[in-house]
Design a protein around this motif. Structure first.
Motif, PDB file in Angstrom:
ATOM      1  N   UNK A  69       8.829   3.797  -0.742  1.00 50.44           N
ATOM      2  CA  UNK A  69       9.245   2.755  -1.696  1.00 50.44           C
ATOM      3  C   UNK A  69      10.328   1.854  -1.121  1.00 50.44           C
ATOM      4  N   UNK A  70      10.506   1.903   0.199  1.00 45.81           N
ATOM      5  CA  UNK A  70      11.679   1.225   0.752  1.00 45.81           C
ATOM      6  C   UNK A  70      11.532  -0.285   0.900  1.00 45.81           C
ATOM      7  N   UNK A  71      10.302  -0.826   0.800  1.00 42.25           N
ATOM      8  CA  UNK A  71      10.193  -2.277   0.989  1.00 42.25           C
ATOM      9  C   UNK A  71      10.579  -3.003  -0.302  1.00 42.25           C
ATOM     10  N   UNK A  72      10.661  -4.328  -0.217  1.00 46.50           N
ATOM     11  CA  UNK A  72      11.267  -5.081  -1.320  1.00 46.50           C
ATOM     12  C   UNK A  72      10.237  -5.589  -2.331  1.00 46.50           C
ATOM     13  N   UNK A  73       9.288  -4.741  -2.680  1.00 46.44           N
ATOM     14  CA  UNK A  73       8.248  -5.205  -3.590  1.00 46.44           C
ATOM     15  C   UNK A  73       8.697  -5.170  -5.025  1.00 46.44           C
ATOM     16  N   UNK A  74       8.154  -6.075  -5.786  1.00 42.37           N
ATOM     17  CA  UNK A  74       8.486  -6.161  -7.203  1.00 42.37           C
ATOM     18  C   UNK A  74       7.244  -5.832  -8.017  1.00 42.37           C
ATOM     19  N   UNK A  75       6.440  -4.914  -7.471  1.00 46.12           N
ATOM     20  CA  UNK A  75       5.130  -4.661  -8.066  1.00 46.12           C
ATOM     21  C   UNK A  75       5.244  -4.084  -9.474  1.00 46.12           C
ATOM     22  N   UNK A 103       0.840  -1.208   0.000  1.00 41.75           N
ATOM     23  CA  UNK A 103       0.000   0.000   0.000  1.00 41.75           C
ATOM     24  C   UNK A 103       0.867   1.247   0.000  1.00 41.75           C
ATOM     25  N   UNK A 104       2.008   1.158   0.671  1.00 44.97           N
ATOM     26  CA  UNK A 104       2.909   2.323   0.700  1.00 44.97           C
ATOM     27  C   UNK A 104       3.454   2.600  -0.693  1.00 44.97           C
ATOM     28  N   UNK A 148       3.868 -10.801  -6.777  1.00 47.78           N
ATOM     29  CA  UNK A 148       4.422 -10.124  -7.952  1.00 47.78           C
ATOM     30  C   UNK A 148       3.676  -8.850  -8.330  1.00 47.78           C
ATOM     31  N   UNK A 149       2.376  -8.803  -8.046  1.00 45.37           N
ATOM     32  CA  UNK A 149       1.586  -7.657  -8.533  1.00 45.37           C
ATOM     33  C   UNK A 149       0.948  -6.845  -7.418  1.00 45.37           C
ATOM     34  N   UNK A 150       1.014  -7.333  -6.164  1.00 48.46           N
ATOM     35  CA  UNK A 150       0.332  -6.635  -5.063  1.00 48.46           C
ATOM     36  C   UNK A 150      -1.173  -6.844  -5.108  1.00 48.46           C
ATOM     37  N   UNK A 151      -1.617  -7.855  -5.821  1.00 46.47           N
ATOM     38  CA  UNK A 151      -3.054  -8.067  -6.024  1.00 46.47           C
ATOM     39  C   UNK A 151      -3.319  -9.560  -6.139  1.00 46.47           C
ATOM     40  N   UNK A 152      -4.555  -9.957  -5.857  1.00 43.12           N
ATOM     41  CA  UNK A 152      -4.957 -11.334  -6.144  1.00 43.12           C
ATOM     42  C   UNK A 152      -6.427 -11.293  -6.502  1.00 43.12           C
ATOM     43  N   UNK A 153      -6.792 -12.070  -7.505  1.00 44.32           N
ATOM     44  CA  UNK A 153      -8.193 -12.138  -7.940  1.00 44.32           C
ATOM     45  C   UNK A 153      -9.075 -12.641  -6.795  1.00 44.32           C
ATOM     46  N   UNK A 154     -10.307 -12.126  -6.709  1.00 45.09           N
ATOM     47  CA  UNK A 154     -11.172 -12.463  -5.575  1.00 45.09           C
ATOM     48  C   UNK A 154     -11.413 -13.964  -5.417  1.00 45.09           C
ATOM     49  N   UNK A 155     -11.687 -14.679  -6.501  1.00 40.71           N
ATOM     50  CA  UNK A 155     -11.949 -16.123  -6.390  1.00 40.71           C
ATOM     51  C   UNK A 155     -10.733 -16.823  -5.784  1.00 40.71           C
ATOM     52  N   UNK A 163      -0.531 -11.180   6.432  1.00 37.65           N
ATOM     53  CA  UNK A 163       0.275 -11.289   5.207  1.00 37.65           C
ATOM     54  C   UNK A 163      -0.379 -10.480   4.072  1.00 37.65           C
ATOM     55  N   UNK A 164      -1.681 -10.633   3.945  1.00 35.69           N
ATOM     56  CA  UNK A 164      -2.397  -9.875   2.914  1.00 35.69           C
ATOM     57  C   UNK A 164      -2.248  -8.367   3.162  1.00 35.69           C
ATOM     58  N   UNK A 165      -2.288  -7.990   4.432  1.00 34.62           N
ATOM     59  CA  UNK A 165      -2.193  -6.572   4.785  1.00 34.62           C
ATOM     60  C   UNK A 165      -0.883  -5.973   4.264  1.00 34.62           C
ATOM     61  N   UNK A 166       0.165  -6.748   4.340  1.00 35.66           N
ATOM     62  CA  UNK A 166       1.464  -6.250   3.902  1.00 35.66           C
ATOM     63  C   UNK A 166       1.628  -6.326   2.381  1.00 35.66           C
ATOM     64  N   UNK A 167       0.953  -7.280   1.773  1.00 34.76           N
ATOM     65  CA  UNK A 167       1.222  -7.555   0.348  1.00 34.76           C
ATOM     66  C   UNK A 167       0.231  -6.913  -0.618  1.00 34.76           C
ATOM     67  N   UNK A 168      -0.968  -6.614  -0.173  1.00 31.25           N
ATOM     68  CA  UNK A 168      -2.002  -6.129  -1.100  1.00 31.25           C
ATOM     69  C   UNK A 168      -1.881  -4.633  -1.340  1.00 31.25           C
ATOM     70  N   UNK A 169      -1.959  -4.219  -2.587  1.00 27.78           N
ATOM     71  CA  UNK A 169      -2.024  -2.774  -2.841  1.00 27.78           C
ATOM     72  C   UNK A 169      -3.393  -2.225  -2.434  1.00 27.78           C
ATOM     73  N   UNK A 170      -4.401  -3.106  -2.312  1.00 20.94           N
ATOM     74  CA  UNK A 170      -5.719  -2.625  -1.892  1.00 20.94           C
ATOM     75  C   UNK A 170      -5.995  -2.937  -0.416  1.00 20.94           C
ATOM     76  N   UNK A 171      -4.933  -3.249   0.365  1.00 24.72           N
ATOM     77  CA  UNK A 171      -5.141  -3.647   1.773  1.00 24.72           C
ATOM     78  C   UNK A 171      -6.038  -2.636   2.483  1.00 24.72           C
ATOM     79  N   UNK A 172      -7.138  -3.134   2.980  1.00 26.56           N
ATOM     80  CA  UNK A 172      -8.168  -2.248   3.525  1.00 26.56           C
ATOM     81  C   UNK A 172      -8.667  -2.917   4.801  1.00 26.56           C
ATOM     82  N   UNK A 173      -8.581  -2.207   5.917  1.00 27.22           N
ATOM     83  CA  UNK A 173      -8.848  -2.858   7.207  1.00 27.22           C
ATOM     84  C   UNK A 173     -10.243  -3.459   7.266  1.00 27.22           C
TER      85      UNK A 173
END
Ligand SMILES: Cc1cc2nc3c(=O)[nH]c(=O)nc-3n(C[C@H](O)[C@H](O)[C@H](O)COP(=O)(O)OP(=O)(O)OC[C@H]3O[C@@H](n4cnc5c(N)ncnc54)[C@H](O)[C@@H]3O)c2cc1C
Length: 485
Positions: A195-201, A56-57, A341-348, A371-381
Motif C-alpha cells: 500500500x506504499x504508493x500514492x494511490x487514492x483508489x 495492482x499492488x 482516481x479509481x485505478x480503472x478506466x472504461x474500455x471505450x 502509465x496504464x501498467x502502473x495505474x490500472x488495478x487490472x493491469x495485465x501484461x
C-alpha cells in the motif's frame, strides 16, 4: 476445513494468479495429496521491468488479506526470488508435491521452468494445471499448427469449434492444514508494503478485492448488466460492463466460472446478442494471452515490424498533460482522471485516450502502456500490451493506423448526456451538452455563464485535433516510405 488430520503427506499449493478456493484445480490436487501448506510469493526479482504496478499492488494487498481469511490465517507469505524460496521450502518441509496453476507471462514461464527442473531434481512432483484460461494457447492453432493472428477466426474456428471449456469445480472439501512451516523467512502481508504508493483508489468504494468480492460482482452483473450489454457496454455512464477485469487478473474468479454462470442465465435474456458479445470479450482476453504466449516481446516491440520506422515524438510536457488529465480534451481528461482516481478506466474511453496519445500526440504506445501498467488495478501484461498495440495499429488484427478517433465526437456519441465527463471534469459541469466536448469552440458568453476561463479554470487543448490528425497521417505515410521494400 480442519487443522489436524491423520493424513501425513504434505503438498504445497503455490497461489499466484489464482487467489481463490473455488474452481482451483491445482489447489484441489494439493488437497487430495494430504495436508496443505498454502503459500504466496511476491517475486519482484524475476519479474524485471514487468513487476506489478502501484494500483495492482493496492489490489493485491486486499486480495491476499481476503484469501488468508478464507484459509483460516494459514497462508504463508514470502517476498523474494521464487526460484530460491520454493525449492528451499520443499526441502525444509520434506514436501513431495508442489501444485500451481499455470501463468503465461514470458518471465513467469521462464522462472517456472527453472523451478520445475530444480524441484524434480529434489524428487518433488510438480502438478501444474490450467486455472485461468478457457483455452490454453497450444489448444487453439490453425490447421497448419501455427497460432492465429486474426481474432475472428481465432474465436469462431479455433475456440468455439474446439473442446468446450471445462466445467468449474467446487471448493475442495476437508482441507487440513500443515503446521510444518520450514525455517524460511515468511513475512506478513503488511510486510510486503503493497500500500506504499500514492494511490487514492479508496475514492472508488465499489471495489471489493477477493473471491467474495468477485462472486458478488458477477452476481450483480448478471442481475443488472448483462441485459443490454451489447449496446450499453460502449457508454461509460451506463454501467453495463462487468468490472470483472481486476478479479480475473488475479484469479479471484476463473473465466470458467464466468462462462458457465452466463450460459446458465442465457434463457433469461431476451436476445442472444448480449451473451454472444460478452463471451466474445472474454475471448479477446484469450486472444491476448495467445499473442503474448507466441510473441514474448509483445510488451516491448511492435508486432508489425514496419512500425519500427515510425517517428514517434518525444514530448514530456504533453505526456504529463495526458497522464494527469489536463489535455484540454474533456473526454480524454475524464478517462485519465477516472484512471487516477479509481485505478480503472472504461474500455471505450481507454480506446479514445490511448488513440489520442499515439495519434494526436504521436507519443510511443509503450509510454502509454507503462502509465496504464502502473495505474490500472487490472493491469495485465497480455491484455495491456495487446490492446495498446491494437490501438496503435502495430498489433495483430489491429485497428488501422489511419483510422483516428475524434475524441470530441466520441464524447458526444458515447457520453451523450455528459454524465461521465462532468463527473470527472467537474470544472466543466456548467457547460451545456453542446459545448461540453469542445469548450474551445464555445462562444465567450457560454463560457462566462459556466464560469470557465480556458487555460485558467480548464486547459485549452494542447493540440489542434484537425492538424494533429493530419500530422499523424503524414507520419504514417513517411513510415511506409522509409521501410525497406
Ligand atoms: C489501451 C488499452 C489498455 C488495456 N489494458 C488492459 C489491462 O491491462 N488489463 C485488462 O484486463 N484489460 C485491458 N484492456 C481491455 C479492456 O479495456 C478491459 O478488459 C475492460 O475495460 C475491463 O472492464 P470490464 O471487466 O468491465 O469488461 P467487460 O466488458 O465486462 O468484459 C469482460 C471481460 O472480458 C475481457 N475483456 C473485455 N474487453 C477486452 C479487450 N478489449 N481485450 C482483452 N480482454 C477484454 C476482460 O477480462 C473483461 O473483464 C485494455 C484496453 C485498452 C484499449
Amino acid at each position: 476445513m480442519t487443522d489436524s488430520s491423520s493424513k501425513s503427506a504434505l503438498a504445497i499449493h503455490w497461489f499466484r494468479q489464482d487467489l481463490r478456493l473455488s474452481d482451483n484445480p491445482a489447489l484441489t490436487a494439493a488437497v487430495k495429496v494430504g495436508k496443505l501448506l498454502p503459500i504466496y510469493i511476491l517475486d519482484d526479482q524475476n519479474s524485471g521491468e514487468h513487476k506489478m504496478g502501484g494500483a495492482s499492488r493496492w489490489w493485491l494487498h486486499y486480495s491476499l488479506t481476503a484469501l488468508n481469511k478464507s484459509l483460516q490465517g494459514k497462508l504463508r507469505v514470502f517476498h523474494g526470488d521464487a526460484t530460491e524460496i520454493l525449492p528451499r521450502l520443499a526441502q525444509e518441509t520434506g514436501t513431495k508435491t508442489v501444485t500451481w496453476n499455470r501463468c503465461y507471462e514470458p518471465w513467469r514461464i521462464n522462472r517456472d521452468k527453472k523451478i520445475l527442473t530444480d524441484l524434480e531434481h529434489l524428487g518433488v512432483e510438480v502438478i501444474s494445471t490450467n486455472g485461468s484460461l478457457l483455452w490454453e494457447p497450444w489448444d487453439v492453432l490453425k490447421a497448419d499448427g501455427t497460432p492465429y493472428r486474426v481474432f475472428t477466426p481465432f474465436y469462431r474456428k479455433g475456440c468455439l469449434k474446439g473442446t468446450a471449456p471445462r466445467k468449474p469445480i467446487k471448493v475442495p472439501e476437508n482441507i487440513t492444514f500443515s503446521d510444518d512451516k520450514g525455517t524460511g523467512a515468511a513475512v506478513t502481508i503488511s510486510d510486503l508494503s503493497l500500500l506504499s504508493s500514492n494511490w487514492d483508489i479508496k475514492k472508488s468504494p465499489d471495489w471489493v478485492p477477493g473471491e467474495k468480492g468477485a462472486q458478488d460482482r458477477i452476481r450483480y452483473f448478471l442481475d443488472n448488466g448483462i441485459k443490454g450489454y451489447n449496446k450499453g457496454r460502449d457508454f461509460p455512464a451506463a454501467e453495463k460492463c462487468s468490472n470483472l477485469s481486476p478479479h480475473l487478473h488475479l484469479g479471484e474468479i476463473s473465466p470458467h466460472q464466468i462462462w458457465y454462470s452466463l450460459a446458465f442465465q442465457a434463457h433469461l435474456l431476451e436476445s442472444g446478442e448480449d451473451l454472444d458479445q460478452f463471451q466474445m470479450e472474454l475471448a479477446w482476453r484469450e486472444f491476448s494471452y495467445s499473442l503474448l504466449f507466441y510473441n514474448a516481446d509483445l510488451p516491448d516491440t511492435n508486432l508489425q515490424k514496419k512500425f519500427d520506422y515510425f517517428q514517434w515524438r518525444k514530448d514530456e510536457t504533453a505526456l504529463q498533460a495526458w497522464q494527469t488529465g489536463n489535455t484540454g480534451i474533456p473526454f480524454v481528461d475524464a478517462g485519465m482522471r477516472e484512471l487516477w482516481q479509481t485505478g480503472f478506466m472504461h474500455n471505450r474511453v481507454r480506446m479514445v485516450a490511448a488513440s489520442f496519445l499515439v495519434k494526436n500526440l504521436m507519443i510511443d504506445w509503450k509510454e502509454g502502456a507503462r502509465w496504464f501498467w502502473d495505474c490500472l488495478v487490472d493491469a495485465d501484461l497480455a491484455n495491456n500490451s495487446a490492446s495498446w498495440q491494437w490501438v496503435a495499429g502495430c498489433g495483430a488484427d489491429a485497428a488501422p493506423y489511419f483510422r483516428i478517433f475524434n475524441p470530441a465526437t466520441q464524447g458526444v456519441r458515447f457520453d451523450p448526456k455528459g454524465e461521465y465527463t462532468r463527473k470527472y471534469v467537474p470544472e466543466l459541469a456548467g457547460l451545456p451538452d453542446k459545448w461540453l466536448f469542445n469548450p474551445w469552440e464555445a462562444p465567450k458568453e457560454v463560457l462566462d455563464a459556466a464560469g470557465i476561463v480556458l487555460d485558467e479554470t480548464y486547459p485549452a487543448p494542447i493540440v489542434d485535433l484537425k492538424t494533429s490528425r493530419q500530422r499523424a497521417l503524414d507520419a504514417f505515410s513517411d513510415m511506409k516510405e522509409k521501410q525497406p521494400s
